[in-house]
Design a protein around this motif. Structure first.
Motif, PDB file in Angstrom:
ATOM      1  N   ALA A 240       0.839  -1.207   0.000  1.00 52.08           N
ATOM      2  CA  ALA A 240       0.000   0.000   0.000  1.00 52.08           C
ATOM      3  C   ALA A 240       0.869   1.251   0.000  1.00 52.08           C
ATOM      4  CB  ALA A 240      -0.937   0.004   1.211  1.00 52.08           C
ATOM      5  N   GLY A 241       1.900   1.263   0.833  1.00 46.48           N
ATOM      6  CA  GLY A 241       2.789   2.423   0.894  1.00 46.48           C
ATOM      7  C   GLY A 241       3.550   2.634  -0.403  1.00 46.48           C
ATOM      8  N   LEU A 242       4.107   1.554  -0.950  1.00 43.37           N
ATOM      9  CA  LEU A 242       4.869   1.679  -2.199  1.00 43.37           C
ATOM     10  C   LEU A 242       3.994   2.240  -3.323  1.00 43.37           C
ATOM     11  CD1 LEU A 242       6.903  -1.650  -2.148  1.00 43.37           C
ATOM     12  CD2 LEU A 242       7.830   0.668  -2.012  1.00 43.37           C
ATOM     13  N   LEU A 243       2.800   1.700  -3.467  1.00 41.90           N
ATOM     14  CA  LEU A 243       1.922   2.158  -4.540  1.00 41.90           C
ATOM     15  C   LEU A 243       1.422   3.582  -4.289  1.00 41.90           C
ATOM     16  CD1 LEU A 243      -0.045  -1.148  -5.201  1.00 41.90           C
ATOM     17  CD2 LEU A 243       1.783  -0.150  -6.586  1.00 41.90           C
ATOM     18  N   ALA A 244       1.117   3.901  -3.034  1.00 47.36           N
ATOM     19  CA  ALA A 244       0.649   5.259  -2.723  1.00 47.36           C
ATOM     20  C   ALA A 244       1.753   6.290  -2.941  1.00 47.36           C
ATOM     21  CB  ALA A 244       0.131   5.323  -1.286  1.00 47.36           C
ATOM     22  N   PHE A 245       2.986   5.962  -2.560  1.00 40.26           N
ATOM     23  CA  PHE A 245       4.091   6.895  -2.801  1.00 40.26           C
ATOM     24  C   PHE A 245       4.327   7.067  -4.295  1.00 40.26           C
ATOM     25  CE2 PHE A 245       5.502   5.911   1.640  1.00 40.26           C
ATOM     26  CZ  PHE A 245       5.432   7.211   2.105  1.00 40.26           C
ATOM     27  N   GLY A 246       4.191   5.997  -5.053  1.00 34.51           N
ATOM     28  CA  GLY A 246       4.337   6.100  -6.504  1.00 34.51           C
ATOM     29  C   GLY A 246       3.266   6.971  -7.122  1.00 34.51           C
ATOM     30  N   LEU A 247       2.014   6.770  -6.687  1.00 36.02           N
ATOM     31  CA  LEU A 247       0.915   7.579  -7.210  1.00 36.02           C
ATOM     32  C   LEU A 247       1.079   9.042  -6.807  1.00 36.02           C
ATOM     33  CD1 LEU A 247      -1.757   7.631  -8.738  1.00 36.02           C
ATOM     34  CD2 LEU A 247      -2.901   7.004  -6.605  1.00 36.02           C
ATOM     35  N   SER A 248       1.472   9.281  -5.572  1.00 38.31           N
ATOM     36  CA  SER A 248       1.690  10.660  -5.109  1.00 38.31           C
ATOM     37  C   SER A 248       2.801  11.343  -5.897  1.00 38.31           C
ATOM     38  CB  SER A 248       2.045  10.668  -3.620  1.00 38.31           C
ATOM     39  OG  SER A 248       0.978  10.190  -2.849  1.00 38.31           O
ATOM     40  N   THR A 249       3.859  10.613  -6.158  1.00 36.91           N
ATOM     41  CA  THR A 249       4.974  11.165  -6.924  1.00 36.91           C
ATOM     42  C   THR A 249       4.532  11.497  -8.347  1.00 36.91           C
ATOM     43  OG1 THR A 249       6.566   9.930  -5.600  1.00 36.91           O
ATOM     44  CG2 THR A 249       7.329  10.742  -7.745  1.00 36.91           C
ATOM     45  N   ALA A 250       3.811  10.585  -8.975  1.00 32.99           N
ATOM     46  CA  ALA A 250       3.330  10.830 -10.337  1.00 32.99           C
ATOM     47  C   ALA A 250       2.395  12.043 -10.374  1.00 32.99           C
ATOM     48  CB  ALA A 250       2.605   9.595 -10.860  1.00 32.99           C
ATOM     49  N   TYR A 251       1.555  12.155  -9.374  1.00 35.33           N
ATOM     50  CA  TYR A 251       0.636  13.294  -9.292  1.00 35.33           C
ATOM     51  C   TYR A 251       1.413  14.602  -9.166  1.00 35.33           C
ATOM     52  CZ  TYR A 251      -3.286  16.180  -7.804  1.00 35.33           C
ATOM     53  OH  TYR A 251      -4.236  17.164  -7.716  1.00 35.33           O
ATOM     54  N   MET A 252       2.408  14.599  -8.296  1.00 35.54           N
ATOM     55  CA  MET A 252       3.207  15.814  -8.080  1.00 35.54           C
ATOM     56  C   MET A 252       3.980  16.187  -9.341  1.00 35.54           C
ATOM     57  SD  MET A 252       3.693  18.117  -5.981  1.00 35.54           S
ATOM     58  CE  MET A 252       4.028  18.196  -4.281  1.00 35.54           C
ATOM     59  N   VAL A 253       4.526  15.215 -10.037  1.00 30.32           N
ATOM     60  CA  VAL A 253       5.259  15.494 -11.279  1.00 30.32           C
ATOM     61  C   VAL A 253       4.301  16.077 -12.321  1.00 30.32           C
ATOM     62  CG1 VAL A 253       6.451  14.403 -13.238  1.00 30.32           C
ATOM     63  CG2 VAL A 253       7.099  13.813 -10.895  1.00 30.32           C
ATOM     64  N   ALA A 254       3.103  15.500 -12.437  1.00 27.52           N
ATOM     65  CA  ALA A 254       2.123  16.016 -13.401  1.00 27.52           C
ATOM     66  C   ALA A 254       1.728  17.457 -13.054  1.00 27.52           C
ATOM     67  CB  ALA A 254       0.891  15.118 -13.435  1.00 27.52           C
ATOM     68  N   LEU A 255       1.513  17.715 -11.775  1.00 27.41           N
ATOM     69  CA  LEU A 255       1.166  19.073 -11.351  1.00 27.41           C
ATOM     70  C   LEU A 255       2.282  20.055 -11.668  1.00 27.41           C
ATOM     71  CD1 LEU A 255      -0.712  21.046  -9.657  1.00 27.41           C
ATOM     72  CD2 LEU A 255       0.851  20.518  -7.776  1.00 27.41           C
ATOM     73  N   MET A 256       3.500  19.696 -11.319  1.00 30.74           N
ATOM     74  CA  MET A 256       4.639  20.595 -11.546  1.00 30.74           C
ATOM     75  C   MET A 256       4.831  20.838 -13.045  1.00 30.74           C
ATOM     76  SD  MET A 256       6.245  21.006  -8.358  1.00 30.74           S
ATOM     77  CE  MET A 256       7.939  21.219  -8.592  1.00 30.74           C
ATOM     78  N   THR A 257       4.639  19.811 -13.843  1.00 35.83           N
ATOM     79  CA  THR A 257       4.759  19.975 -15.297  1.00 35.83           C
ATOM     80  C   THR A 257       3.735  20.979 -15.801  1.00 35.83           C
ATOM     81  OG1 THR A 257       5.577  17.715 -15.541  1.00 35.83           O
ATOM     82  CG2 THR A 257       4.668  18.762 -17.515  1.00 35.83           C
ATOM     83  N   ARG A 258       2.496  20.819 -15.347  1.00 34.35           N
ATOM     84  CA  ARG A 258       1.441  21.760 -15.768  1.00 34.35           C
ATOM     85  C   ARG A 258       1.713  23.173 -15.266  1.00 34.35           C
ATOM     86  NH1 ARG A 258      -4.456  19.556 -16.253  1.00 34.35           N
ATOM     87  NH2 ARG A 258      -4.492  21.613 -17.136  1.00 34.35           N
ATOM     88  N   LEU A 259       2.197  23.286 -14.046  1.00 31.07           N
ATOM     89  CA  LEU A 259       2.499  24.618 -13.498  1.00 31.07           C
ATOM     90  C   LEU A 259       3.579  25.325 -14.304  1.00 31.07           C
ATOM     91  CD1 LEU A 259       2.499  24.018  -9.646  1.00 31.07           C
ATOM     92  CD2 LEU A 259       1.009  25.566 -10.906  1.00 31.07           C
ATOM     93  N   PHE A 260       4.640  24.611 -14.584  1.00 28.47           N
ATOM     94  CA  PHE A 260       5.765  25.246 -15.270  1.00 28.47           C
ATOM     95  C   PHE A 260       5.502  25.461 -16.757  1.00 28.47           C
ATOM     96  CE2 PHE A 260       8.157  23.448 -11.557  1.00 28.47           C
ATOM     97  CZ  PHE A 260       8.308  24.675 -10.927  1.00 28.47           C
ATOM     98  N   GLU A 261       4.527  24.748 -17.296  1.00 26.37           N
ATOM     99  CA  GLU A 261       4.117  25.004 -18.682  1.00 26.37           C
ATOM    100  C   GLU A 261       2.987  26.016 -18.760  1.00 26.37           C
ATOM    101  OE1 GLU A 261       3.158  21.139 -20.224  1.00 26.37           O
ATOM    102  OE2 GLU A 261       5.269  20.621 -20.553  1.00 26.37           O
ATOM    103  N   GLY A 262       2.513  26.474 -17.584  1.00 24.06           N
ATOM    104  CA  GLY A 262       1.450  27.463 -17.536  1.00 24.06           C
ATOM    105  C   GLY A 262       0.103  26.945 -17.980  1.00 24.06           C
ATOM    106  N   LYS A 263      -0.207  25.678 -17.725  1.00 22.44           N
ATOM    107  CA  LYS A 263      -1.451  25.074 -18.214  1.00 22.44           C
ATOM    108  C   LYS A 263      -2.550  24.939 -17.156  1.00 22.44           C
ATOM    109  CE  LYS A 263       0.640  22.485 -21.948  1.00 22.44           C
ATOM    110  NZ  LYS A 263       0.930  21.169 -22.511  1.00 22.44           N
ATOM    111  N   LEU A 264      -2.359  25.496 -15.976  1.00 20.46           N
ATOM    112  CA  LEU A 264      -3.440  25.462 -14.996  1.00 20.46           C
ATOM    113  C   LEU A 264      -4.485  26.500 -15.376  1.00 20.46           C
ATOM    114  CD1 LEU A 264      -1.864  25.005 -11.464  1.00 20.46           C
ATOM    115  CD2 LEU A 264      -3.130  23.375 -12.801  1.00 20.46           C
ATOM    116  N   PRO A 265      -5.762  26.241 -15.039  1.00 23.58           N
ATOM    117  CA  PRO A 265      -6.808  27.236 -15.353  1.00 23.58           C
ATOM    118  C   PRO A 265      -6.517  28.562 -14.677  1.00 23.58           C
ATOM    119  CG  PRO A 265      -7.751  25.209 -14.420  1.00 23.58           C
ATOM    120  CD  PRO A 265      -6.269  25.096 -14.349  1.00 23.58           C
ATOM    121  N   ARG A 266      -6.990  29.646 -15.292  1.00 23.07           N
ATOM    122  CA  ARG A 266      -6.768  30.979 -14.727  1.00 23.07           C
ATOM    123  C   ARG A 266      -8.049  31.630 -14.361  1.00 23.07           C
ATOM    124  NH1 ARG A 266      -1.363  33.332 -17.107  1.00 23.07           N
ATOM    125  NH2 ARG A 266      -0.336  31.383 -17.251  1.00 23.07           N
TER     126      ARG A 266
END
Length: 144
Positions: free
Chosen positions: A118-144
């Motif tokens: 459970a921990g391994l999969l949750a940390f993996g999902l959390s990491t993927a989520y954070m990477v996706a968020l950071m990618t969108r933030l730095f590309e300026g793709k979040l809603p305004r």
């Protein structure tokens, strides 16, 4: 506990943990989308830092709840003598740290391994989520 019961209960608690993780990440996404148009009034730093900080809060909350779920399983099963031991064992198992100072008997080892999965999969999902968020933030793709 027999092997089939360990697998059944381990899968049940794993499913509960996934539901918690998904619910908090979905709530995090919806909240970020709802507040994104408010952040455009602030500096570029705030527009990037606010969603990251909120996401970290959600991720830490999700992992904390999951550790408590596993601690509850140890207490319900009368496996640990007190909440302190149950939380400690849950945390070191969930993070796969596994100091080895508290070990389970043969009748619970498979069930205990589910906490680590459970921990391994949750940390993996959390990491993927954070990477996706950071990618969108730095590309300026979040809603305004």
């Amino acid at each position: 506990m027999s092997l089939p019961l360990q697998i059944m209960w381990g899968s049940f608690y794993l499913g509960v943990c996934f539901a918690v993780e998904l619910a908090l990440l979905v709530w995090c996404s919806l909240t970020i989308q709802a507040f994104a148009h408010h952040w455009h009034r602030y500096s570029h730093t705030i527009r990037i830092a606010a969603p990251i900080a909120f996401t970290l809060f959600c991720i830490v909350l999700a992992h904390t709840i999951q550790v408590w779920i596993w601690a509850g399983a140890w207490m319900i099963g009368d496996v640990m003598p007190d909440w302190n031991s149950a939380l400690y064992f849950s945390l070191v198992t969930y993070t796969s740290l596994g100091y080895g100072d508290i070990v389970l008997g043969p009748g619970l080892r498979i069930f205990g391994a589910f906490a680590s999965v459970a921990g391994l999969l949750a940390f993996g999902l959390s990491t993927a989520y954070m990477v996706a968020l950071m990618t969108r933030l730095f590309e300026g793709k979040l809603p305004r």
